[in-house]
Design a protein around this motif. Structure first.
Motif, PDB file in Angstrom:
ATOM      1  N   LYS A  50       0.865  -1.170   0.000  1.00 27.45           N
ATOM      2  CA  LYS A  50       0.000   0.000   0.000  1.00 27.45           C
ATOM      3  C   LYS A  50       0.906   1.226   0.000  1.00 27.45           C
ATOM      4  O   LYS A  50       1.728   1.397   0.887  1.00 27.45           O
ATOM      5  N   THR A  51       0.743   2.066  -0.991  1.00 25.91           N
ATOM      6  CA  THR A  51       1.590   3.254  -1.066  1.00 25.91           C
ATOM      7  C   THR A  51       0.749   4.505  -0.855  1.00 25.91           C
ATOM      8  O   THR A  51      -0.443   4.538  -1.199  1.00 25.91           O
ATOM      9  N   ASP A  52       1.392   5.524  -0.327  1.00 22.97           N
ATOM     10  CA  ASP A  52       0.694   6.791  -0.127  1.00 22.97           C
ATOM     11  C   ASP A  52       0.240   7.359  -1.472  1.00 22.97           C
ATOM     12  O   ASP A  52      -0.851   7.926  -1.587  1.00 22.97           O
ATOM     13  N   GLU A  53       1.042   7.184  -2.494  1.00 23.51           N
ATOM     14  CA  GLU A  53       0.687   7.700  -3.817  1.00 23.51           C
ATOM     15  C   GLU A  53      -0.588   7.054  -4.340  1.00 23.51           C
ATOM     16  O   GLU A  53      -1.456   7.725  -4.898  1.00 23.51           O
ATOM     17  N   ALA A  54      -0.710   5.737  -4.156  1.00 25.21           N
ATOM     18  CA  ALA A  54      -1.909   5.033  -4.626  1.00 25.21           C
ATOM     19  C   ALA A  54      -3.145   5.512  -3.879  1.00 25.21           C
ATOM     20  O   ALA A  54      -4.213   5.671  -4.470  1.00 25.21           O
ATOM     21  N   VAL A  55      -3.008   5.750  -2.580  1.00 27.82           N
ATOM     22  CA  VAL A  55      -4.153   6.193  -1.783  1.00 27.82           C
ATOM     23  C   VAL A  55      -4.577   7.601  -2.181  1.00 27.82           C
ATOM     24  O   VAL A  55      -5.758   7.857  -2.429  1.00 27.82           O
ATOM     25  N   VAL A  56      -3.641   8.545  -2.247  1.00 26.44           N
ATOM     26  CA  VAL A  56      -4.019   9.933  -2.530  1.00 26.44           C
ATOM     27  C   VAL A  56      -4.456  10.148  -3.978  1.00 26.44           C
ATOM     28  O   VAL A  56      -5.115  11.141  -4.280  1.00 26.44           O
ATOM     29  N   SER A  57      -4.124   9.223  -4.863  1.00 24.08           N
ATOM     30  CA  SER A  57      -4.581   9.363  -6.242  1.00 24.08           C
ATOM     31  C   SER A  57      -5.852   8.554  -6.518  1.00 24.08           C
ATOM     32  O   SER A  57      -6.326   8.525  -7.650  1.00 24.08           O
ATOM     33  N   SER A  58      -6.407   7.934  -5.483  1.00 20.85           N
ATOM     34  CA  SER A  58      -7.610   7.127  -5.659  1.00 20.85           C
ATOM     35  C   SER A  58      -8.864   7.995  -5.678  1.00 20.85           C
ATOM     36  O   SER A  58      -8.894   9.079  -5.086  1.00 20.85           O
ATOM     37  N   PRO A  59      -9.920   7.531  -6.340  1.00 20.20           N
ATOM     38  CA  PRO A  59     -11.183   8.282  -6.352  1.00 20.20           C
ATOM     39  C   PRO A  59     -11.766   8.452  -4.945  1.00 20.20           C
ATOM     40  O   PRO A  59     -12.358   9.487  -4.641  1.00 20.20           O
ATOM     41  N   GLY A  60     -11.563   7.436  -4.092  1.00 18.93           N
ATOM     42  CA  GLY A  60     -12.077   7.527  -2.725  1.00 18.93           C
ATOM     43  C   GLY A  60     -11.450   8.664  -1.941  1.00 18.93           C
ATOM     44  O   GLY A  60     -12.133   9.354  -1.170  1.00 18.93           O
ATOM     45  N   PHE A  61     -10.163   8.889  -2.141  1.00 23.58           N
ATOM     46  CA  PHE A  61      -9.485   9.983  -1.448  1.00 23.58           C
ATOM     47  C   PHE A  61     -10.015  11.325  -1.930  1.00 23.58           C
ATOM     48  O   PHE A  61     -10.280  12.227  -1.134  1.00 23.58           O
ATOM     49  N   ALA A  62     -10.194  11.457  -3.234  1.00 23.79           N
ATOM     50  CA  ALA A  62     -10.696  12.708  -3.793  1.00 23.79           C
ATOM     51  C   ALA A  62     -12.090  13.034  -3.270  1.00 23.79           C
ATOM     52  O   ALA A  62     -12.423  14.194  -3.040  1.00 23.79           O
ATOM     53  N   ALA A  63     -12.904  11.999  -3.047  1.00 26.50           N
ATOM     54  CA  ALA A  63     -14.277  12.203  -2.590  1.00 26.50           C
ATOM     55  C   ALA A  63     -14.402  12.310  -1.075  1.00 26.50           C
ATOM     56  O   ALA A  63     -15.448  12.742  -0.573  1.00 26.50           O
ATOM     57  N   ALA A  64     -13.365  11.937  -0.349  1.00 25.41           N
ATOM     58  CA  ALA A  64     -13.453  11.903   1.118  1.00 25.41           C
ATOM     59  C   ALA A  64     -13.572  13.307   1.708  1.00 25.41           C
ATOM     60  O   ALA A  64     -12.853  14.217   1.297  1.00 25.41           O
ATOM     61  N   GLN A  65     -14.466  13.441   2.684  1.00 26.79           N
ATOM     62  CA  GLN A  65     -14.608  14.709   3.403  1.00 26.79           C
ATOM     63  C   GLN A  65     -13.386  14.926   4.294  1.00 26.79           C
ATOM     64  O   GLN A  65     -12.808  15.995   4.308  1.00 26.79           O
TER      65      GLN A  65
END
Length: 106
Positions: A50-65
């Motif tokens: 699990k990489t920080d890059e994968a998480v922050v570039s995911s659609p879920g991260f973009a939509a997270a409050q």
């Protein structure tokens, strides 16, 4: 810029035996060294990291409050994942896969 052959350590191409010798000498030091890690074999098994890059570039991260909470939740490892990493990396500093995971834990 690479040194010319007139000032290089050896005046021939580096052979596999040279790399093996250097790795063996570094192993004899009995501690982790960056060069020993570079010379080590690639891990036979590849675990998903699990990489920080994968998480922050995911659609879920973009939509997270609450992006921080989302990020922390996504980076957590389950007990099964932790046990899989532990089992796959027995031998720790002598294991290239453990070294790969260890680099991410810092």
């Amino acid at each position: 810029m690479a040194p010319t052959t007139s000032i290089a350590g050896i005046k021939r191409p580096v052979a596999a035996e040279d790399k093996e010798w250097a790795a063996e000498q570094l192993t004899k030091l009995g501690r982790f060294t960056g060069m020993r890690w570079i010379l080590s074999a690639e891990p036979a098994e590849v675990l998903p990291i699990k990489t920080d890059e994968a998480v922050v570039s995911s659609p879920g991260f973009a939509a997270a409050q609450d992006k921080l909470s989302y990020f922390v939740a996504q980076m957590k490892l389950s007990n099964e994942e932790q046990q899989g990493i532990e089992k796959a990396t027995v031998g720790q500093s002598k294991d290239p896969l453990w070294q790969e995971w260890d680099a991410w834990s810092e």
